[in-house]
Design a protein around this motif. Sequence first.
Motif, short mmCIF file in Angstrom:
data_model
loop_
_atom_site.label_atom_id
_atom_site.label_comp_id
_atom_site.label_asym_id
_atom_site.label_seq_id
_atom_site.Cartn_x
_atom_site.Cartn_y
_atom_site.Cartn_z
N THR A 211 0.81 -1.21 0.00
CA THR A 211 0.00 0.00 0.00
C THR A 211 0.86 1.27 0.00
O THR A 211 0.46 2.29 -0.52
N ASN A 212 2.01 1.17 0.60
CA ASN A 212 2.92 2.32 0.70
C ASN A 212 4.33 1.80 0.42
O ASN A 212 4.93 1.15 1.28
N PHE A 213 4.86 2.07 -0.77
CA PHE A 213 6.11 1.44 -1.16
C PHE A 213 7.27 1.84 -0.26
O PHE A 213 8.07 0.99 0.15
N SER A 214 7.39 3.11 0.08
CA SER A 214 8.51 3.54 0.92
C SER A 214 8.45 2.90 2.30
O SER A 214 9.47 2.55 2.88
N GLN A 215 7.23 2.70 2.80
CA GLN A 215 7.07 2.04 4.10
C GLN A 215 7.47 0.56 4.00
O GLN A 215 8.10 0.01 4.90
N VAL A 216 7.11 -0.08 2.89
CA VAL A 216 7.48 -1.48 2.68
C VAL A 216 8.99 -1.64 2.61
O VAL A 216 9.56 -2.59 3.14
N VAL A 217 9.66 -0.69 1.97
CA VAL A 217 11.13 -0.73 1.92
C VAL A 217 11.71 -0.67 3.33
O VAL A 217 12.62 -1.42 3.67
N LYS A 218 11.14 0.18 4.17
CA LYS A 218 11.59 0.30 5.56
C LYS A 218 11.33 -0.99 6.33
O LYS A 218 12.21 -1.51 7.03
N PHE A 219 10.12 -1.53 6.21
CA PHE A 219 9.79 -2.79 6.87
C PHE A 219 10.73 -3.90 6.42
O PHE A 219 11.22 -4.70 7.22
N SER A 220 10.97 -3.95 5.13
CA SER A 220 11.75 -5.04 4.55
C SER A 220 13.19 -4.99 5.02
O SER A 220 13.83 -6.03 5.24
N ARG A 221 13.72 -3.80 5.17
CA ARG A 221 15.09 -3.65 5.67
C ARG A 221 15.20 -4.23 7.08
O ARG A 221 16.19 -4.87 7.44
N ALA A 222 14.15 -4.04 7.88
CA ALA A 222 14.17 -4.50 9.27
C ALA A 222 13.98 -6.01 9.38
O ALA A 222 14.55 -6.64 10.28
N CYS A 223 13.22 -6.60 8.47
CA CYS A 223 12.91 -8.03 8.60
C CYS A 223 13.68 -8.92 7.64
O CYS A 223 13.51 -10.14 7.64
N GLY A 224 14.53 -8.31 6.80
CA GLY A 224 15.38 -9.11 5.93
C GLY A 224 14.75 -9.56 4.63
O GLY A 224 15.23 -10.48 3.98
N THR A 225 13.68 -8.89 4.22
CA THR A 225 13.02 -9.23 2.96
C THR A 225 13.62 -8.43 1.81
O THR A 225 13.81 -7.23 1.92
N THR A 226 13.90 -9.10 0.71
CA THR A 226 14.44 -8.44 -0.47
C THR A 226 13.32 -7.72 -1.23
O THR A 226 12.26 -8.31 -1.49
N VAL A 227 13.57 -6.47 -1.58
CA VAL A 227 12.65 -5.72 -2.44
C VAL A 227 13.27 -5.69 -3.83
O VAL A 227 14.23 -4.98 -4.07
N PRO A 228 12.75 -6.50 -4.76
CA PRO A 228 13.37 -6.61 -6.07
C PRO A 228 13.25 -5.33 -6.90
O PRO A 228 12.32 -4.54 -6.70
N ALA A 229 14.18 -5.16 -7.83
CA ALA A 229 14.19 -3.95 -8.66
C ALA A 229 12.91 -3.82 -9.48
O ALA A 229 12.40 -2.71 -9.68
N TRP A 230 12.38 -4.96 -9.95
CA TRP A 230 11.17 -4.89 -10.76
C TRP A 230 9.99 -4.34 -9.97
O TRP A 230 9.11 -3.67 -10.52
N LEU A 231 9.96 -4.61 -8.65
CA LEU A 231 8.87 -4.09 -7.82
C LEU A 231 9.03 -2.59 -7.64
O LEU A 231 8.05 -1.84 -7.71
N ARG A 232 10.25 -2.16 -7.44
CA ARG A 232 10.52 -0.71 -7.32
C ARG A 232 10.09 0.01 -8.60
O ARG A 232 9.48 1.08 -8.56
N ASP A 233 10.39 -0.60 -9.75
CA ASP A 233 10.02 0.00 -11.03
C ASP A 233 8.50 0.12 -11.17
O ASP A 233 7.98 1.10 -11.70
N ARG A 234 7.78 -0.89 -10.69
CA ARG A 234 6.32 -0.87 -10.81
C ARG A 234 5.69 0.29 -10.06
O ARG A 234 4.68 0.86 -10.49
N PHE A 235 6.27 0.64 -8.91
CA PHE A 235 5.67 1.67 -8.09
C PHE A 235 6.30 3.05 -8.28
O PHE A 235 5.87 4.02 -7.66
N GLU A 236 7.28 3.10 -9.14
CA GLU A 236 7.95 4.39 -9.39
C GLU A 236 6.96 5.40 -9.95
O GLU A 236 6.18 5.12 -10.87
N GLY A 237 6.97 6.61 -9.37
CA GLY A 237 6.12 7.69 -9.84
C GLY A 237 4.68 7.64 -9.36
O GLY A 237 3.86 8.45 -9.80
N LEU A 238 4.36 6.73 -8.44
CA LEU A 238 2.98 6.58 -7.99
C LEU A 238 2.74 7.12 -6.58
O LEU A 238 1.67 6.89 -6.02
#
Length: 296
Positions: A211-238
């Motif tokens: 729901t909130n990409f920047s928040q997911v990036v923060k969560f993922s950093r804390a729990c060890g989940t990889t945020v793939p580049a393709w996912l970042r591209d999908r949400f870019e500019g939104l």
Amino acid sequence: MTESQQAAITKPIEVSFEFFPPKTEKMQENLWTCVKRLAPLAPSFVSVTYGAGGSTRERTHDIVTSITRDFGIPAAAHLTCVAATREEVNAVAQEYWDAGIRHLVALRGDPPDGETDYLPHPGGYAYAADLIEGLKAVADFEISVAAYPEVHPQALSARDDLDNLKRKIDAGATRAITQYFFDADTYRRFVDRAQAAGIGVPIVPGILPVTNFSQVVKFSRACGTTVPAWLRDRFEGLDDDPRTRELVAATTAAELCEDLQKDGVRNFHFYTLNRADLTYAICHILGVRPQRPAAA
């Protein structure tokens, strides 16, 4: 596709949902709106989280019992080892059993607010495997545990993390629910490793609609989940386009579930973040819909 995968695909999909205790009156309204929206999908169960250090103990208890009583949905309460003696944890578990709650999610838990390192309580359960043994001594609970496809950030190694999961299963857990992930191969590799290690319980994929990409990036950093580049591209500019962002989020999560369905996965656990619409839309795509009354 193997025969077992073909057979599994004929089975109906089962879903479960996670909620968290609200902190404000407005958030409480959002929670119950979410529960009411998702209840008609007949989840196999819902779970309610437990705040750091047991800070939401009473709210978690009230929500779990209310969902079970008012909606007829089996509800599971999260329980942790943090900041409580064995006697205190056992007493909470007994209260749940007496209230008709038969399912617990047993977790080591995060350190209390303001602390960074986990330290077992001197008189408490040290780790999740110890907690599970204690809970099973209180009553014959169904117990779910957490699993980390990309390794718990505090684990010494992938092997050590898998050994810990095995200890939890051996202690009496009957289901593992994974931390969220974004690539189906991440789940596949983990399940293969778990099965090779002798873990035979269901490993349910945890799905987080973004729901909130920047928040997911923060969560993922804390729990060890990889945020793939393709996912970042999908949400870019939104960032300032919530409607498109929700469409992309629902599509992305549904694609992940559909990919796993091809392997015969029929159970999915959704981290709702107390927001119903995205999860409801994904379930609809997967064919999980409210039952219609039979024709007269």
